[in-house]
Write a protein that holds these residues in place. Structure first.
Motif, PDB file in Angstrom:
ATOM      1  N   LEU A 126       0.854  -1.186   0.016  1.00  0.00           N
ATOM      2  CA  LEU A 126       0.048   0.014  -0.061  1.00  0.00           C
ATOM      3  C   LEU A 126       0.834   1.295  -0.114  1.00  0.00           C
ATOM      4  N   PRO A 127       0.764   2.278  -1.093  1.00  0.00           N
ATOM      5  CA  PRO A 127       1.722   3.212  -1.200  1.00  0.00           C
ATOM      6  C   PRO A 127       1.683   4.531  -0.369  1.00  0.00           C
ATOM      7  N   SER A 128       0.686   4.457   0.569  1.00  0.00           N
ATOM      8  CA  SER A 128       0.678   5.787   1.176  1.00  0.00           C
ATOM      9  C   SER A 128      -0.292   5.929   2.293  1.00  0.00           C
ATOM     10  N   ASP A 129      -0.103   6.989   3.202  1.00  0.00           N
ATOM     11  CA  ASP A 129      -1.254   7.066   4.209  1.00  0.00           C
ATOM     12  C   ASP A 129      -2.494   7.287   3.700  1.00  0.00           C
ATOM     13  N   GLN A 130      -2.591   7.981   2.680  1.00  0.00           N
ATOM     14  CA  GLN A 130      -3.897   8.398   1.987  1.00  0.00           C
ATOM     15  C   GLN A 130      -4.592   7.168   1.703  1.00  0.00           C
ATOM     16  N   SER A 131      -3.817   6.109   1.007  1.00  0.00           N
ATOM     17  CA  SER A 131      -4.633   4.999   0.795  1.00  0.00           C
ATOM     18  C   SER A 131      -4.965   4.205   1.911  1.00  0.00           C
ATOM     19  N   PHE A 132      -4.494   4.182   3.115  1.00  0.00           N
ATOM     20  CA  PHE A 132      -4.960   3.520   4.247  1.00  0.00           C
ATOM     21  C   PHE A 132      -6.047   4.312   4.843  1.00  0.00           C
ATOM     22  N   SER A 133      -6.034   5.523   4.756  1.00  0.00           N
ATOM     23  CA  SER A 133      -7.136   6.217   5.359  1.00  0.00           C
ATOM     24  C   SER A 133      -8.460   5.880   4.371  1.00  0.00           C
ATOM     25  N   PHE A 134      -8.247   5.910   3.218  1.00  0.00           N
ATOM     26  CA  PHE A 134      -9.316   5.456   2.249  1.00  0.00           C
ATOM     27  C   PHE A 134      -9.853   4.191   2.531  1.00  0.00           C
ATOM     28  N   ILE A 135      -9.192   3.044   2.770  1.00  0.00           N
ATOM     29  CA  ILE A 135      -9.473   1.935   3.347  1.00  0.00           C
ATOM     30  C   ILE A 135     -10.317   2.035   4.634  1.00  0.00           C
ATOM     31  N   ALA A 136      -9.753   2.867   5.635  1.00  0.00           N
ATOM     32  CA  ALA A 136     -10.404   2.873   6.692  1.00  0.00           C
ATOM     33  C   ALA A 136     -11.808   3.475   6.634  1.00  0.00           C
ATOM     34  N   ASP A 137     -11.960   4.613   5.752  1.00  0.00           N
ATOM     35  CA  ASP A 137     -13.332   5.070   5.444  1.00  0.00           C
ATOM     36  C   ASP A 137     -14.531   4.085   5.046  1.00  0.00           C
ATOM     37  N   HIS A 138     -14.177   3.077   4.520  1.00  0.00           N
ATOM     38  CA  HIS A 138     -15.010   1.991   3.869  1.00  0.00           C
ATOM     39  C   HIS A 138     -14.893   0.635   4.790  1.00  0.00           C
ATOM     40  N   ALA A 139     -14.367   0.716   5.954  1.00  0.00           N
ATOM     41  CA  ALA A 139     -14.260  -0.543   7.019  1.00  0.00           C
ATOM     42  C   ALA A 139     -15.087  -0.859   7.894  1.00  0.00           C
ATOM     43  N   LYS A 140     -16.456  -0.325   7.715  1.00  0.00           N
ATOM     44  CA  LYS A 140     -17.277  -0.602   8.623  1.00  0.00           C
ATOM     45  C   LYS A 140     -17.634  -2.038   8.955  1.00  0.00           C
ATOM     46  N   HIS A 141     -17.533  -2.879   7.970  1.00  0.00           N
ATOM     47  CA  HIS A 141     -17.731  -4.382   8.030  1.00  0.00           C
ATOM     48  C   HIS A 141     -16.683  -5.031   7.741  1.00  0.00           C
ATOM     49  N   LEU A 142     -15.412  -4.437   7.628  1.00  0.00           N
ATOM     50  CA  LEU A 142     -14.175  -5.048   7.452  1.00  0.00           C
ATOM     51  C   LEU A 142     -13.691  -6.136   8.569  1.00  0.00           C
ATOM     52  N   ARG A 143     -13.369  -7.204   8.208  1.00  0.00           N
ATOM     53  CA  ARG A 143     -12.880  -8.112   9.288  1.00  0.00           C
ATOM     54  C   ARG A 143     -11.592  -8.652   9.144  1.00  0.00           C
ATOM     55  N   SER A 144     -11.124  -8.716   7.671  1.00  0.00           N
ATOM     56  CA  SER A 144      -9.749  -9.278   7.684  1.00  0.00           C
ATOM     57  C   SER A 144      -8.983  -8.173   6.796  1.00  0.00           C
ATOM     58  N   LEU A 145      -7.921  -7.885   7.172  1.00  0.00           N
ATOM     59  CA  LEU A 145      -7.190  -7.139   6.422  1.00  0.00           C
ATOM     60  C   LEU A 145      -5.623  -7.243   6.497  1.00  0.00           C
ATOM     61  N   LYS A 146      -5.159  -7.372   5.293  1.00  0.00           N
ATOM     62  CA  LYS A 146      -3.743  -7.897   4.925  1.00  0.00           C
ATOM     63  C   LYS A 146      -2.818  -6.847   4.186  1.00  0.00           C
ATOM     64  N   LEU A 147      -2.045  -6.359   4.786  1.00  0.00           N
ATOM     65  CA  LEU A 147      -1.213  -5.180   4.186  1.00  0.00           C
ATOM     66  C   LEU A 147       0.202  -5.365   4.229  1.00  0.00           C
ATOM     67  N   PRO A 148       0.958  -6.285   3.948  1.00  0.00           N
ATOM     68  CA  PRO A 148       2.114  -6.502   4.036  1.00  0.00           C
ATOM     69  C   PRO A 148       3.048  -5.720   3.227  1.00  0.00           C
ATOM     70  N   LYS A 149       4.132  -5.143   3.604  1.00  0.00           N
ATOM     71  CA  LYS A 149       4.998  -4.305   2.787  1.00  0.00           C
ATOM     72  C   LYS A 149       4.394  -3.326   2.446  1.00  0.00           C
ATOM     73  N   SER A 150       3.670  -2.565   3.329  1.00  0.00           N
ATOM     74  CA  SER A 150       2.961  -1.224   3.030  1.00  0.00           C
ATOM     75  C   SER A 150       3.850   0.122   3.589  1.00  0.00           C
ATOM     76  N   GLU A 151       3.591   1.007   3.043  1.00  0.00           N
ATOM     77  CA  GLU A 151       4.352   2.361   3.455  1.00  0.00           C
ATOM     78  C   GLU A 151       3.453   3.190   4.365  1.00  0.00           C
ATOM     79  N   ILE A 152       2.762   2.656   5.190  1.00  0.00           N
ATOM     80  CA  ILE A 152       1.984   3.418   6.304  1.00  0.00           C
ATOM     81  C   ILE A 152       2.777   3.813   7.419  1.00  0.00           C
TER      82      ILE A 152
END
Length: 303
Positions: free
Chosen positions: A91-117
């Motif tokens: 995942l290339p940036s903090d902005q990308s992670f924030s976008f994921i979080a904005d849509h994570a109301k029902h997210l149960r499994s999150l795999k983000l290896p090698k991310s730049e957060i």
């Protein structure tokens, strides 16, 4: 008696049923082939039915950051808030992670290896990830104890955590005991924990064992400063410990520890994805790429 018509109206299946069928296809087929079959199928792949589980981990390994961001935004938007599982590498940036979080109301499994957060973005948005029970933050070199503490305090359902590192990524650190202590103090419901090649001490691991009574699996391979007494570990009858010696490959719950290995990785290039809401036709190129030294080994063997 008239003949029975065996012709099936596949285009008349309800979107939910079509979505279940399309999930068995490759990403390339779902995005470029299915929309051209008929309008109803195209409508299905543009809706949430195919995108409750998004796994682009393999494809994203060889993807330009801008391309990855565009695809990720498109697929998450298509999920319409129904996203349950997301797997993506780098995942290339903090902005990308924030976008994921904005849509994570029902997210149960999150795999983000090698991310730049970073620690700061994880601390900022961790409250939106409260439904997560499965988390992989391995090889994320820009985060540490502050991020893990924020995750632990906000993700109260977390039972599975992978926080493995490559030895070369921690070579400039003196200790990562603060990460182990953050886990021990905020994640009491953990059942599965991987901390391979973290610079942690025996004392911090014992703190985890004391504070995480439901722990069933602990991976401390490559944590050379950890010395666990067999008699003490046997007190935890349900616990399986691997390490600190690295003895080979192990598969747990469908996750291969040599997870970076692939003899057939694929990359997609595109101008724009086909979409009836203004996106252009897509040009995709898939080709095999295999870097033996990068992909064949997740961790080096013991010296």
């Amino acid at each position: 008696m008239g003949e029975v018509c065996e012709f099936r109206q596949w285009d008349e299946l309800i979107p939910d049923a079509l979505g279940l069928i399309f999930k068995n296809l490759s990403l390339k087929e779902i995005l470029t082939v299915i929309p051209r079959i008929c309008k109803s199928w195209g409508k299905t792949v543009r809706g949430p039915y195919c995108w409750q589980d998004i796994d682009i981990e393999q494809w994203s390994q060889n993807c330009e950051p801008e391309t990855l961001d565009r695809l990720l935004h498109m697929l998450i938007t298509r999920s319409s808030g129904s996203l349950h599982k997301l797997c993506v590498t780098g995942l290339p940036s903090d902005q990308s992670f924030s976008f994921i979080a904005d849509h994570a109301k029902h997210l149960r499994s999150l795999k983000l290896p090698k991310s730049e957060i970073s620690n700061s973005i994880v601390e900022k948005v961790a409250g939106r990830l409260s439904s997560i029970s499965f988390l992989d933050l391995s090889y994320c070199k820009n985060i540490g104890a502050p991020a893990l503490e924020a995750i632990g305090k906000n993700c109260r359902h977390l039972t599975w955590l992978r926080r493995a590192m490559h030895p070369l990524e921690v070579i400039d650190k003196l200790s990562q005991d603060d990460e182990a202590l953050a886990i021990a103090s905020t994640m009491p419901k953990l059942k599965h924990l991987e901390m391979a090649y973290l610079l942690i001490s025996t004392e911090s691991v014992l703190k985890i064992l004391t504070n995480c009574p439901e722990l069933e699996f602990l991976d401390v391979r490559g944590c050379w400063n950890v010395k666990l007494d067999d008699k003490y570990v046997k007190k935890f009858t349900q616990l399986k410990v691997i390490g600190p010696l690295v003895v080979g490959c192990c598969v747990m719950n469908g996750w291969d520890y040599f997870s970076d290995y692939s003899s057939s990785e694929h990359e997609m290039s595109f101008e724009d994805w086909e979409d009836y809401q203004g996106m252009e036709d897509v040009e995709m190129r898939f080709y095999d790429v295999f870097d033996f030294y990068r992909d064949a080994f997740d961790w080096p063997v013991s010296p």
